[in-house]
Design a protein around this motif. Structure first.
Motif, PDB file in Angstrom:
ATOM      1  N   ARG A  11       1.005  -1.119  -0.151  1.00  0.00           N
ATOM      2  CA  ARG A  11      -0.221   0.206   0.116  1.00  0.00           C
ATOM      3  C   ARG A  11       0.750   1.299  -0.127  1.00  0.00           C
ATOM      4  NH1 ARG A  11      -3.836   2.033   4.404  1.00  0.00           N
ATOM      5  NH2 ARG A  11      -5.226   3.491   3.283  1.00  0.00           N
ATOM      6  N   VAL A  12       0.828   2.167  -1.185  1.00  0.00           N
ATOM      7  CA  VAL A  12       1.845   3.075  -1.370  1.00  0.00           C
ATOM      8  C   VAL A  12       1.269   4.373  -1.018  1.00  0.00           C
ATOM      9  CG1 VAL A  12       3.391   3.974  -2.958  1.00  0.00           C
ATOM     10  CG2 VAL A  12       2.877   1.692  -3.056  1.00  0.00           C
ATOM     11  N   LEU A  13       1.668   5.321  -0.314  1.00  0.00           N
ATOM     12  CA  LEU A  13       1.411   6.604   0.113  1.00  0.00           C
ATOM     13  C   LEU A  13       1.677   7.472  -1.185  1.00  0.00           C
ATOM     14  CD1 LEU A  13       0.325   8.532   1.937  1.00  0.00           C
ATOM     15  CD2 LEU A  13       2.583   9.071   2.888  1.00  0.00           C
ATOM     16  N   ASP A  14       0.537   8.237  -1.401  1.00  0.00           N
ATOM     17  CA  ASP A  14       0.679   9.313  -2.629  1.00  0.00           C
ATOM     18  C   ASP A  14       0.059  10.659  -2.388  1.00  0.00           C
ATOM     19  OD1 ASP A  14       1.185   9.937  -5.333  1.00  0.00           O
ATOM     20  OD2 ASP A  14      -0.337   9.135  -6.079  1.00  0.00           O
ATOM     21  N   THR A  15       0.294  11.409  -3.211  1.00  0.00           N
ATOM     22  CA  THR A  15       0.033  12.803  -2.677  1.00  0.00           C
ATOM     23  C   THR A  15      -1.375  13.151  -2.950  1.00  0.00           C
ATOM     24  OG1 THR A  15       0.157  13.367  -5.145  1.00  0.00           O
ATOM     25  CG2 THR A  15       2.161  14.005  -3.729  1.00  0.00           C
ATOM     26  N   SER A  16      -2.069  12.094  -3.614  1.00  0.00           N
ATOM     27  CA  SER A  16      -3.814  12.333  -3.781  1.00  0.00           C
ATOM     28  C   SER A  16      -4.420  11.088  -2.924  1.00  0.00           C
ATOM     29  CB  SER A  16      -4.165  12.043  -4.923  1.00  0.00           C
ATOM     30  OG  SER A  16      -3.736  10.963  -5.703  1.00  0.00           O
ATOM     31  N   GLY A  17      -3.875  10.440  -2.119  1.00  0.00           N
ATOM     32  CA  GLY A  17      -4.365   9.316  -1.593  1.00  0.00           C
ATOM     33  C   GLY A  17      -3.375   7.991  -1.287  1.00  0.00           C
ATOM     34  N   TRP A  18      -3.788   6.965  -1.728  1.00  0.00           N
ATOM     35  CA  TRP A  18      -3.225   5.494  -1.614  1.00  0.00           C
ATOM     36  C   TRP A  18      -3.368   4.588  -2.582  1.00  0.00           C
ATOM     37  CZ3 TRP A  18      -0.196   4.450   2.790  1.00  0.00           C
ATOM     38  CH2 TRP A  18      -0.481   5.429   3.989  1.00  0.00           C
ATOM     39  N   TYR A  19      -2.301   4.118  -3.360  1.00  0.00           N
ATOM     40  CA  TYR A  19      -2.709   2.887  -4.272  1.00  0.00           C
ATOM     41  C   TYR A  19      -1.802   1.839  -3.993  1.00  0.00           C
ATOM     42  CZ  TYR A  19       1.937   4.507  -6.223  1.00  0.00           C
ATOM     43  OH  TYR A  19       3.327   4.697  -6.263  1.00  0.00           O
ATOM     44  N   CYS A  20      -2.281   0.648  -4.740  1.00  0.00           N
ATOM     45  CA  CYS A  20      -1.571  -0.463  -4.274  1.00  0.00           C
ATOM     46  C   CYS A  20      -0.540  -1.027  -5.365  1.00  0.00           C
ATOM     47  CB  CYS A  20      -2.505  -1.819  -4.408  1.00  0.00           C
ATOM     48  SG  CYS A  20      -3.880  -1.469  -3.030  1.00  0.00           S
ATOM     49  N   LEU A  21       0.477  -1.626  -4.915  1.00  0.00           N
ATOM     50  CA  LEU A  21       1.448  -2.006  -5.755  1.00  0.00           C
ATOM     51  C   LEU A  21       1.661  -3.485  -5.801  1.00  0.00           C
ATOM     52  CD1 LEU A  21       3.956  -1.215  -7.929  1.00  0.00           C
ATOM     53  CD2 LEU A  21       5.069  -1.047  -5.763  1.00  0.00           C
ATOM     54  N   ALA A  22       1.494  -4.086  -6.895  1.00  0.00           N
ATOM     55  CA  ALA A  22       1.610  -5.602  -6.966  1.00  0.00           C
ATOM     56  C   ALA A  22       2.647  -6.096  -7.589  1.00  0.00           C
ATOM     57  CB  ALA A  22       0.216  -6.272  -7.493  1.00  0.00           C
ATOM     58  N   GLY A  23       3.418  -7.126  -7.400  1.00  0.00           N
ATOM     59  CA  GLY A  23       4.585  -7.626  -8.297  1.00  0.00           C
ATOM     60  C   GLY A  23       4.439  -9.144  -8.573  1.00  0.00           C
ATOM     61  N   GLU A  24       5.183  -9.561  -9.167  1.00  0.00           N
ATOM     62  CA  GLU A  24       5.279 -10.982  -9.524  1.00  0.00           C
ATOM     63  C   GLU A  24       6.649 -11.730  -9.403  1.00  0.00           C
ATOM     64  OE1 GLU A  24       4.354 -11.950 -13.585  1.00  0.00           O
ATOM     65  OE2 GLU A  24       5.305 -10.412 -14.499  1.00  0.00           O
ATOM     66  N   TYR A  25       6.722 -13.027  -8.879  1.00  0.00           N
ATOM     67  CA  TYR A  25       7.975 -13.754  -8.954  1.00  0.00           C
ATOM     68  C   TYR A  25       8.907 -14.060 -10.260  1.00  0.00           C
ATOM     69  CZ  TYR A  25       6.986 -15.291  -3.941  1.00  0.00           C
ATOM     70  OH  TYR A  25       6.784 -15.328  -2.893  1.00  0.00           O
ATOM     71  N   HIS A  26      10.044 -13.905 -10.500  1.00  0.00           N
ATOM     72  CA  HIS A  26      10.726 -14.078 -11.413  1.00  0.00           C
ATOM     73  C   HIS A  26      11.903 -15.210 -11.036  1.00  0.00           C
ATOM     74  CE1 HIS A  26       8.897 -11.193 -14.174  1.00  0.00           C
ATOM     75  NE2 HIS A  26       8.787 -10.402 -13.150  1.00  0.00           N
ATOM     76  N   SER A  27      12.375 -16.001 -11.845  1.00  0.00           N
ATOM     77  CA  SER A  27      13.465 -16.963 -11.659  1.00  0.00           C
ATOM     78  C   SER A  27      14.640 -16.822 -12.360  1.00  0.00           C
ATOM     79  CB  SER A  27      12.882 -18.438 -11.619  1.00  0.00           C
ATOM     80  OG  SER A  27      12.611 -18.558 -13.209  1.00  0.00           O
ATOM     81  N   CYS A  28      15.563 -16.846 -11.965  1.00  0.00           N
ATOM     82  CA  CYS A  28      16.976 -16.620 -12.446  1.00  0.00           C
ATOM     83  C   CYS A  28      17.543 -18.080 -12.997  1.00  0.00           C
ATOM     84  CB  CYS A  28      17.688 -15.757 -11.631  1.00  0.00           C
ATOM     85  SG  CYS A  28      19.815 -15.754 -12.416  1.00  0.00           S
ATOM     86  N   GLY A  29      17.774 -18.174 -14.093  1.00  0.00           N
ATOM     87  CA  GLY A  29      18.344 -19.522 -14.485  1.00  0.00           C
ATOM     88  C   GLY A  29      19.863 -19.599 -14.273  1.00  0.00           C
ATOM     89  N   GLN A  30      20.732 -18.676 -14.096  1.00  0.00           N
ATOM     90  CA  GLN A  30      22.092 -18.725 -13.680  1.00  0.00           C
ATOM     91  C   GLN A  30      22.136 -19.161 -12.078  1.00  0.00           C
ATOM     92  OE1 GLN A  30      23.699 -14.817 -14.839  1.00  0.00           O
ATOM     93  NE2 GLN A  30      24.086 -15.932 -17.064  1.00  0.00           N
ATOM     94  N   CYS A  31      21.499 -18.418 -11.296  1.00  0.00           N
ATOM     95  CA  CYS A  31      21.630 -18.422 -10.051  1.00  0.00           C
ATOM     96  C   CYS A  31      20.578 -19.454  -9.378  1.00  0.00           C
ATOM     97  CB  CYS A  31      21.878 -17.298  -9.137  1.00  0.00           C
ATOM     98  SG  CYS A  31      20.290 -16.407  -8.899  1.00  0.00           S
ATOM     99  N   ALA A  32      19.467 -19.626 -10.040  1.00  0.00           N
ATOM    100  CA  ALA A  32      18.304 -20.511  -9.641  1.00  0.00           C
ATOM    101  C   ALA A  32      17.801 -20.046  -8.324  1.00  0.00           C
ATOM    102  CB  ALA A  32      18.565 -22.073  -9.092  1.00  0.00           C
TER     103      ALA A  32
END
Length: 110
Positions: A11-32
């Motif tokens: 939940r991110v504080l913004d100048t006009s209110g709040w918004y949500c920031l979502a992400g996703e998992y990523h895998s690295c082939g070199q370091c696993a």
């Protein structure tokens, strides 16, 4: 390679209110290893111009939009946390007032 959505949403504080920031998992082939899309180790690999486009500053528990930080830099140094909170609350009130005014103007013009 994407491995699906990350279960925690910031939940991110913004100048006009709040918004949500979502992400996703990523895998690295070199370091696993598995990383979240906004992990600092991934973001620092981006060129400076691209890295600056990321909208928020994230900590372990909190997140703040860069626009709030820019607004606070315009103030004098040494502001207390209470002064920063009051200033952000004032920005939120201004945004709500502008939204309500535009709503009432639309209703009046119908």
């Amino acid at each position: 390679m994407s491995k699906g959505p990350y279960r925690r949403v910031h939940r991110v504080l913004d100048t006009s209110g709040w918004y949500c920031l979502a992400g996703e998992y990523h895998s690295c082939g070199q370091c696993a290893g598995t990383f979240v899309s906004y992990d600092h180790r991934l973001l620092r690999q981006l060129p400076d111009g691209r890295r600056g486009l990321f909208p928020a500053v994230l900590t372990q528990k909190l997140a703040c939009d860069r626009a709030v930080i820019v607004h606070m830099r315009g103030r004098t140094l040494g502001n207390s946390p209470t002064a920063c909170r009051n200033s952000t609350a004032e920005l939120h009130d201004d945004a709500r007032t502008a939204l309500a005014t535009s709503y009432y103007d639309c209703r009046r013009n119908q």
